[in-house]
Design a protein around this motif. Structure first.
Motif, PDB file in Angstrom:
ATOM      1  N   ASN A   1       0.832  -1.209   0.000  1.00  0.00           N
ATOM      2  CA  ASN A   1       0.000   0.000   0.000  1.00  0.00           C
ATOM      3  C   ASN A   1       0.857   1.247   0.000  1.00  0.00           C
ATOM      4  OD1 ASN A   1      -2.874  -1.130   0.579  1.00  0.00           O
ATOM      5  ND2 ASN A   1      -1.547  -2.181   2.029  1.00  0.00           N
TER       6      ASN A   1
ATOM      7  N   GLY B   1       0.528   3.919   1.643  1.00  0.00           N
ATOM      8  CA  GLY B   1       0.802   4.388   3.005  1.00  0.00           C
ATOM      9  C   GLY B   1       2.035   3.721   3.596  1.00  0.00           C
TER      10      GLY B   1
ATOM     11  N   THR C   1     -10.738   0.254   4.036  1.00  0.00           N
ATOM     12  CA  THR C   1     -10.824   1.719   3.952  1.00  0.00           C
ATOM     13  C   THR C   1     -12.039   2.131   3.124  1.00  0.00           C
ATOM     14  OG1 THR C   1      -8.428   1.902   4.160  1.00  0.00           O
ATOM     15  CG2 THR C   1      -9.574   3.802   3.248  1.00  0.00           C
TER      16      THR C   1
ATOM     17  N   GLY D   1      -6.471   4.079  -7.742  1.00  0.00           N
ATOM     18  CA  GLY D   1      -5.668   3.335  -6.780  1.00  0.00           C
ATOM     19  C   GLY D   1      -6.433   2.194  -6.127  1.00  0.00           C
ATOM     20  N   GLY D   2      -5.782   1.622  -5.119  1.00  0.00           N
ATOM     21  CA  GLY D   2      -6.365   0.475  -4.430  1.00  0.00           C
ATOM     22  C   GLY D   2      -7.703   0.816  -3.791  1.00  0.00           C
ATOM     23  N   VAL D   3      -7.726   1.845  -2.964  1.00  0.00           N
ATOM     24  CA  VAL D   3      -8.978   2.232  -2.303  1.00  0.00           C
ATOM     25  C   VAL D   3     -10.009   2.632  -3.356  1.00  0.00           C
ATOM     26  CG1 VAL D   3     -10.044   3.845  -0.690  1.00  0.00           C
ATOM     27  CG2 VAL D   3      -7.720   3.025  -0.253  1.00  0.00           C
TER      28      VAL D   3
ATOM     29  N   VAL E   1      -9.010  10.523 -12.330  1.00  0.00           N
ATOM     30  CA  VAL E   1      -7.857   9.678 -12.666  1.00  0.00           C
ATOM     31  C   VAL E   1      -6.876  10.513 -13.491  1.00  0.00           C
ATOM     32  CG1 VAL E   1      -9.120   7.488 -12.622  1.00  0.00           C
ATOM     33  CG2 VAL E   1      -9.131   8.854 -14.705  1.00  0.00           C
TER      34      VAL E   1
ATOM     35  N   ARG F   1      -6.289   4.793 -17.224  1.00  0.00           N
ATOM     36  CA  ARG F   1      -6.182   4.312 -15.842  1.00  0.00           C
ATOM     37  C   ARG F   1      -7.550   4.173 -15.182  1.00  0.00           C
ATOM     38  NH1 ARG F   1      -1.859   3.265 -13.638  1.00  0.00           N
ATOM     39  NH2 ARG F   1      -2.357   3.903 -11.516  1.00  0.00           N
TER      40      ARG F   1
ATOM     41  N   GLY G   1      -6.478  11.094   2.822  1.00  0.00           N
ATOM     42  CA  GLY G   1      -5.091  10.831   2.471  1.00  0.00           C
ATOM     43  C   GLY G   1      -4.451  12.022   1.801  1.00  0.00           C
TER      44      GLY G   1
ATOM     45  N   SER H   1      -0.159  13.002  -2.790  1.00  0.00           N
ATOM     46  CA  SER H   1       0.812  13.921  -3.402  1.00  0.00           C
ATOM     47  C   SER H   1       1.897  14.330  -2.421  1.00  0.00           C
ATOM     48  CB  SER H   1       0.092  15.185  -3.879  1.00  0.00           C
ATOM     49  OG  SER H   1      -0.355  15.924  -2.763  1.00  0.00           O
TER      50      SER H   1
ATOM     51  N   PHE I   1     -10.495  11.408   8.125  1.00  0.00           N
ATOM     52  CA  PHE I   1     -10.890  10.008   8.267  1.00  0.00           C
ATOM     53  C   PHE I   1      -9.688   9.110   8.480  1.00  0.00           C
ATOM     54  CE2 PHE I   1     -11.135   5.923   6.141  1.00  0.00           C
ATOM     55  CZ  PHE I   1     -12.328   5.374   6.594  1.00  0.00           C
TER      56      PHE I   1
ATOM     57  N   LEU J   1       4.546   1.309  -7.875  1.00  0.00           N
ATOM     58  CA  LEU J   1       3.440   1.926  -7.119  1.00  0.00           C
ATOM     59  C   LEU J   1       3.676   3.427  -6.970  1.00  0.00           C
ATOM     60  CD1 LEU J   1       0.856   1.516  -5.359  1.00  0.00           C
ATOM     61  CD2 LEU J   1       2.369   1.070  -3.427  1.00  0.00           C
TER      62      LEU J   1
ATOM     63  N   ARG K   1       3.053   5.583  -9.980  1.00  0.00           N
ATOM     64  CA  ARG K   1       1.634   5.594 -10.379  1.00  0.00           C
ATOM     65  C   ARG K   1       1.389   4.691 -11.573  1.00  0.00           C
ATOM     66  NH1 ARG K   1       0.502  12.045  -9.945  1.00  0.00           N
ATOM     67  NH2 ARG K   1      -1.565  11.508 -10.703  1.00  0.00           N
TER      68      ARG K   1
ATOM     69  N   GLY L   1      -5.382  -0.205  -9.067  1.00  0.00           N
ATOM     70  CA  GLY L   1      -5.879  -1.094  -8.022  1.00  0.00           C
ATOM     71  C   GLY L   1      -4.728  -1.512  -7.128  1.00  0.00           C
TER      72      GLY L   1
HETATM   73  N1  LIG Z   1      -7.006   7.460   6.131  1.00  0.00           N
HETATM   74  C1  LIG Z   1      -6.816   6.172   6.044  1.00  0.00           C
HETATM   75  O1  LIG Z   1      -7.144   5.405   6.955  1.00  0.00           O
HETATM   76  C2  LIG Z   1      -6.204   5.612   4.793  1.00  0.00           C
HETATM   77  C3  LIG Z   1      -6.279   4.248   4.528  1.00  0.00           C
HETATM   78  C4  LIG Z   1      -5.734   3.781   3.311  1.00  0.00           C
HETATM   79  C5  LIG Z   1      -5.127   4.662   2.433  1.00  0.00           C
HETATM   80  N2  LIG Z   1      -5.043   5.984   2.768  1.00  0.00           N
HETATM   81  C6  LIG Z   1      -4.423   6.951   1.866  1.00  0.00           C
HETATM   82  O2  LIG Z   1      -5.301   7.102   0.777  1.00  0.00           O
HETATM   83  C7  LIG Z   1      -4.559   7.323  -0.410  1.00  0.00           C
HETATM   84  C8  LIG Z   1      -4.939   6.275  -1.440  1.00  0.00           C
HETATM   85  O3  LIG Z   1      -4.479   5.023  -0.982  1.00  0.00           O
HETATM   86  P1  LIG Z   1      -4.281   3.841  -2.003  1.00  0.00           P
HETATM   87  O4  LIG Z   1      -3.741   2.699  -1.251  1.00  0.00           O
HETATM   88  O5  LIG Z   1      -5.498   3.680  -2.818  1.00  0.00           O
HETATM   89  O6  LIG Z   1      -3.113   4.460  -2.908  1.00  0.00           O
HETATM   90  P2  LIG Z   1      -2.736   4.172  -4.437  1.00  0.00           P
HETATM   91  O7  LIG Z   1      -3.190   2.802  -4.794  1.00  0.00           O
HETATM   92  O8  LIG Z   1      -1.337   4.519  -4.591  1.00  0.00           O
HETATM   93  O9  LIG Z   1      -3.642   5.203  -5.228  1.00  0.00           O
HETATM   94  C9  LIG Z   1      -3.419   6.580  -5.104  1.00  0.00           C
HETATM   95  C10 LIG Z   1      -3.888   7.269  -6.373  1.00  0.00           C
HETATM   96  O10 LIG Z   1      -3.718   8.663  -6.178  1.00  0.00           O
HETATM   97  C11 LIG Z   1      -3.523   9.259  -7.403  1.00  0.00           C
HETATM   98  N3  LIG Z   1      -2.677  10.436  -7.350  1.00  0.00           N
HETATM   99  C12 LIG Z   1      -3.041  11.647  -7.740  1.00  0.00           C
HETATM  100  N4  LIG Z   1      -2.075  12.528  -7.555  1.00  0.00           N
HETATM  101  C13 LIG Z   1      -1.036  11.854  -7.055  1.00  0.00           C
HETATM  102  C14 LIG Z   1       0.281  12.228  -6.703  1.00  0.00           C
HETATM  103  N5  LIG Z   1       0.718  13.494  -6.802  1.00  0.00           N
HETATM  104  N6  LIG Z   1       1.096  11.267  -6.239  1.00  0.00           N
HETATM  105  C15 LIG Z   1       0.679  10.001  -6.139  1.00  0.00           C
HETATM  106  N7  LIG Z   1      -0.569   9.591  -6.478  1.00  0.00           N
HETATM  107  C16 LIG Z   1      -1.421  10.525  -6.930  1.00  0.00           C
HETATM  108  C17 LIG Z   1      -2.961   8.205  -8.366  1.00  0.00           C
HETATM  109  O11 LIG Z   1      -3.834   8.279  -9.460  1.00  0.00           O
HETATM  110  P3  LIG Z   1      -3.434   7.887 -10.976  1.00  0.00           P
HETATM  111  O12 LIG Z   1      -3.213   6.409 -10.918  1.00  0.00           O
HETATM  112  O13 LIG Z   1      -4.633   8.234 -11.785  1.00  0.00           O
HETATM  113  O14 LIG Z   1      -2.184   8.594 -11.330  1.00  0.00           O
HETATM  114  C18 LIG Z   1      -3.064   6.898  -7.594  1.00  0.00           C
HETATM  115  O15 LIG Z   1      -3.711   5.896  -8.336  1.00  0.00           O
HETATM  116  C19 LIG Z   1      -3.086   7.317  -0.026  1.00  0.00           C
HETATM  117  O16 LIG Z   1      -2.656   8.624   0.199  1.00  0.00           O
HETATM  118  C20 LIG Z   1      -3.088   6.542   1.273  1.00  0.00           C
HETATM  119  O17 LIG Z   1      -2.008   6.872   2.090  1.00  0.00           O
HETATM  120  C21 LIG Z   1      -5.565   6.464   3.916  1.00  0.00           C
END
Ligand SMILES: NC(=O)c1ccc[n+]([C@@H]2O[C@H](COP(=O)([O-])OP(=O)(O)OC[C@H]3O[C@@H](n4cnc5c(N)ncnc54)[C@H](OP(=O)(O)O)[C@@H]3O)[C@@H](O)[C@H]2O)c1
Length: 309
Positions: A39, A41, A120, A143-145, A164, A169, A221, A224, A246, A291, A294, A298
């Motif tokens: 992940n 995070g 999440t 992304g995954g979430v 996206v 994507r 989250g 960036s 959250f 990861l 980007r 998923g």
């Molecule tokens: N609060 C909580 O409890 C919690 C729990 C889980 C995750 N999170 C946070 O939620 C976010 C999403 O998690 P995830 O696991 O789904 O992450 P992920 O799979 O890496 O997905 C993040 C998405 O954010 C997009 N994105 C847009 N601008 C970005 C940038 N400047 N740098 C990197 N990515 C960018 C990307 O979109 P594109 O693919 O279209 O480029 C990427 O697909 C993360 O920040 C994570 O730390 C928080």
């Protein structure tokens, strides 16, 4: 046993290292890991790892040691688990209230993609309340979430706009029920009743400015790494609304119950984990680079070879 441990500053943030076998607490099972997911995070935590911490919150595998207090699944059961840490390893101790048994047809390479991202998404939806007919915007949707959130929100009857970086994507998101893809929040007409925001920087402010009067923006989250920018005097969008920070670990439902819900939805064909790639676990550093670049849609899943007899 072998496990990925933080290196702090080397070319790769992790190294495959010989570590002690897990020492489970009374209400923990030991899982022989068959597959795990990574992940975003966790990549952040690897930048400044706490002493003794090892990454890994998403595992699927087989129970090889039951909990000594008699709770939880017995030896031999296939499970998905959400350990507090240490899942990028051959074995990991997982509290019984953070495991769920797997039906026979659910492969570990699919189940391993469920815990952190799936929990999440499920809990974001619970925080948001009923979504039938509501206009929902999600940023970072590829992304995954994002993949889990879009499918579950659309199934509730939400009209989901998914942000996206490129249409390619987001292709799967349309199949999962997204109403439209946006390559920038600025292209969204809104107003949105509910926003799920996880990119940060200017994006949070852009999303806020498209929120409906008395709408809800759930801030979960900062992919960036840029602090969120908000301007009180930006009067675009609703004049008043709710901003909710959250954390998925702040919930009333035990992980095991929510994992069981996710497993049931997948087994019933109502939730489709988007596993972008499956690689041998020795490729974990390469997958982490993908990861961060980007390139993963998923989740990415790593497989751990079965122990030799
Ligand atoms: N609060 C909580 O409890 C919690 C729990 C889980 C995750 N999170 C946070 O939620 C976010 C999403 O998690 P995830 O696991 O789904 O992450 P992920 O799979 O890496 O997905 C993040 C998405 O954010 C997009 N994105 C847009 N601008 C970005 C940038 N400047 N740098 C990197 N990515 C960018 C990307 O979109 P594109 O693919 O279209 O480029 C990427 O697909 C993360 O920040 C994570 O730390 C928080």
């Amino acid at each position: 046993m072998l496990a990925w441990t933080p290196t702090e500053g080397a070319d790769d943030p992790i190294a495959l290292t010989e570590v002690d076998a897990p020492r489970p607490g009374p209400s923990e099972v030991v899982v022989q890991v068959a597959a795990y997911s990574v992940n975003r995070g966790e990549t952040f935590l690897l930048e400044a790892p706490r002493p003794g911490w090892r990454p890994g919150r998403d595992v699927a595998g087989t129970v090889v040691q039951a909990a000594s207090d008699g709770s939880g699944p017995p030896v031999g059961r296939r499970v998905v688990g959400h350990p507090a840490q240490g899942g990028w390893a051959e074995q990991v101790a997982v509290p019984v209230d953070a495991v769920s048994e797997l039906p026979p047809d659910l492969e570990p390479t699919v189940a391993a993609a469920l815990p952190l991202a799936g929990l999440t998404a499920l809990r974001l939806l619970r925080t948001m309340g009923p979504l039938a007919g509501r206009r929902v915007l999600i940023t970072g949707a590829a992304g995954g979430v994002g993949h889990y959130f879009v499918e579950l929100a659309a199934a509730q009857g939400a009209v989901v706009s998914a942000v996206v970086s490129t249409p390619a994507r987001g292709r799967r998101l349309l199949e999962l029920g997204a109403h439209e893809l946006l390559t920038s929040v600025e292209d969204g007409n809104g107003p949105y009743d509910v926003v799920a925001e996880s990119v940060g920087g200017a994006v949070l402010g852009q999303a806020w400015s498209r929120l409906a009067q008395r709408g809800l923006l759930v801030w979960f989250g900062q992919a960036s790494r840029e602090p969120a920018q908000l301007d009180f005097f930006d009067w675009r969008g609703g004049a008043s609304g709710t901003l909710r920070k959250f954390d998925a670990s702040d919930g009333d439902v035990p992980d095991a119950l929510d994992l069981a819900t996710l497993v049931r939805l997948v087994a019933g064909g109502r939730l489709h984990p988007e596993v972008d790639r499956v690689r041998d676990w020795r490729a974990t550093p390469e997958v982490l680079r993908a990861l961060l670049a980007r390139e993963v849609r998923g989740n990415a899943v790593l497989t751990v070879p079965a122990p030799s007899a």
